[in-house]
Design a protein around this motif. Structure first.
Motif, PDB file in Angstrom:
ATOM      1  N   HIS A  30      25.323  36.288  40.784  1.00 34.66           N
ATOM      2  CA  HIS A  30      24.787  34.912  40.117  1.00 34.66           C
ATOM      3  C   HIS A  30      26.301  33.922  39.870  1.00 34.66           C
ATOM      4  CE1 HIS A  30      24.456  33.350  36.244  1.00 34.66           C
ATOM      5  NE2 HIS A  30      23.271  33.445  36.457  1.00 34.66           N
ATOM      6  N   SER A  31      26.777  34.531  40.188  1.00 34.67           N
ATOM      7  CA  SER A  31      28.568  33.869  39.195  1.00 34.67           C
ATOM      8  C   SER A  31      28.460  32.506  41.001  1.00 34.67           C
ATOM      9  CB  SER A  31      29.896  34.467  40.166  1.00 34.67           C
ATOM     10  OG  SER A  31      29.449  34.691  38.700  1.00 34.67           O
ATOM     11  N   LEU A  32      28.003  33.428  42.381  1.00 36.02           N
ATOM     12  CA  LEU A  32      28.769  32.176  43.754  1.00 36.02           C
ATOM     13  C   LEU A  32      26.809  30.859  43.135  1.00 36.02           C
ATOM     14  CD1 LEU A  32      29.594  31.942  46.206  1.00 36.02           C
ATOM     15  CD2 LEU A  32      28.035  33.143  47.509  1.00 36.02           C
ATOM     16  N   VAL A  33      26.459  31.892  43.372  1.00 37.99           N
ATOM     17  CA  VAL A  33      24.388  30.562  43.021  1.00 37.99           C
ATOM     18  C   VAL A  33      25.288  30.125  41.731  1.00 37.99           C
ATOM     19  CG1 VAL A  33      22.416  30.204  42.650  1.00 37.99           C
ATOM     20  CG2 VAL A  33      23.168  32.447  43.934  1.00 37.99           C
ATOM     21  N   THR A  39      28.664  22.186  41.294  1.00 38.77           N
ATOM     22  CA  THR A  39      29.684  21.898  42.692  1.00 38.77           C
ATOM     23  C   THR A  39      28.914  20.753  43.665  1.00 38.77           C
ATOM     24  OG1 THR A  39      30.351  23.889  44.253  1.00 38.77           O
ATOM     25  CG2 THR A  39      31.523  23.233  42.090  1.00 38.77           C
ATOM     26  N   ALA A  40      27.517  20.811  44.115  1.00 40.11           N
ATOM     27  CA  ALA A  40      26.517  20.771  44.989  1.00 40.11           C
ATOM     28  C   ALA A  40      27.693  21.188  46.182  1.00 40.11           C
ATOM     29  CB  ALA A  40      26.676  19.620  45.037  1.00 40.11           C
ATOM     30  N   ALA A  41      28.112  22.070  46.373  1.00 42.23           N
ATOM     31  CA  ALA A  41      28.707  22.656  47.582  1.00 42.23           C
ATOM     32  C   ALA A  41      27.548  23.398  48.455  1.00 42.23           C
ATOM     33  CB  ALA A  41      29.847  24.023  47.406  1.00 42.23           C
ATOM     34  N   ARG A  42      28.097  22.962  49.815  1.00 43.46           N
ATOM     35  CA  ARG A  42      27.461  23.573  50.873  1.00 43.46           C
ATOM     36  C   ARG A  42      27.853  24.787  51.131  1.00 43.46           C
ATOM     37  NH1 ARG A  42      29.916  18.912  53.334  1.00 43.46           N
ATOM     38  NH2 ARG A  42      28.019  17.031  53.367  1.00 43.46           N
ATOM     39  N   GLN A  43      26.714  26.133  51.491  1.00 49.01           N
ATOM     40  CA  GLN A  43      27.259  27.598  51.916  1.00 49.01           C
ATOM     41  C   GLN A  43      28.897  27.536  52.714  1.00 49.01           C
ATOM     42  OE1 GLN A  43      24.590  29.218  54.348  1.00 49.01           O
ATOM     43  NE2 GLN A  43      25.285  30.702  53.809  1.00 49.01           N
ATOM     44  N   GLY A  44      28.594  27.227  53.850  1.00 46.49           N
ATOM     45  CA  GLY A  44      29.883  27.259  53.859  1.00 46.49           C
ATOM     46  C   GLY A  44      31.121  26.623  53.554  1.00 46.49           C
ATOM     47  N   GLU A  45      31.343  25.764  52.329  1.00 44.41           N
ATOM     48  CA  GLU A  45      31.979  25.449  52.177  1.00 44.41           C
ATOM     49  C   GLU A  45      32.826  26.164  50.820  1.00 44.41           C
ATOM     50  OE1 GLU A  45      31.629  20.849  52.281  1.00 44.41           O
ATOM     51  OE2 GLU A  45      30.075  21.897  50.282  1.00 44.41           O
ATOM     52  N   THR A  66      34.976  21.543  55.893  1.00 47.23           N
ATOM     53  CA  THR A  66      33.825  20.266  55.470  1.00 47.23           C
ATOM     54  C   THR A  66      32.794  20.528  56.638  1.00 47.23           C
ATOM     55  OG1 THR A  66      34.937  18.588  55.553  1.00 47.23           O
ATOM     56  CG2 THR A  66      35.002  19.626  53.303  1.00 47.23           C
ATOM     57  N   LYS A  67      31.631  20.215  56.172  1.00 46.59           N
ATOM     58  CA  LYS A  67      31.033  19.328  57.410  1.00 46.59           C
ATOM     59  C   LYS A  67      31.135  19.071  58.487  1.00 46.59           C
ATOM     60  CE  LYS A  67      25.860  18.608  58.626  1.00 46.59           C
ATOM     61  NZ  LYS A  67      24.741  18.742  57.624  1.00 46.59           N
ATOM     62  N   ASP A  68      32.233  17.575  57.940  1.00 46.84           N
ATOM     63  CA  ASP A  68      32.154  16.517  58.509  1.00 46.84           C
ATOM     64  C   ASP A  68      33.720  16.778  58.912  1.00 46.84           C
ATOM     65  OD1 ASP A  68      33.704  16.390  55.742  1.00 46.84           O
ATOM     66  OD2 ASP A  68      32.575  14.580  56.203  1.00 46.84           O
TER      67      ASP A  68
END
Length: 87
Positions: A30-33, A39-45, A66-68
């Protein structure tokens, strides 16, 4: 547990995701979600995030992998700060 990720396009999607995270009794999920939404963070971030990258004094988090391949600093909402401090 397998890897998953969901793009939430609206309030109903967010409510569904949070209620299902609650239903399995996994507060950390729940906290992760919630932090992802704030934060609009990506899963990997999020999965690569380390405590040394969270700056409570500045209400910010630095995503280094990050992705980039460039880091980015993201402000944290009061909700995200509270969730992270609660850990």
């Amino acid at each position: 547990m397998g890897t998953w990720w969901v793009t939430c396009s609206g309030h109903g999607d967010r409510q569904w995701l949070l209620s299902n995270a609650d239903r399995v009794g996994c507060l950390s999920m729940h906290s992760l979600v919630m932090v992802a939404m704030h934060t609009a963070a990506r899963q990997g971030e999020l999965l690569k995030l380390q405590w040394g990258d969270v700056y409570f004094d500045r209400n910010a988090v630095v995503f280094r992998n990050t992705k980039d391949h460039q880091g980015r600093t993201v402000p944290l909402s009061h909700t995200a700060v509270a969730l992270l401090k609660d850990r």
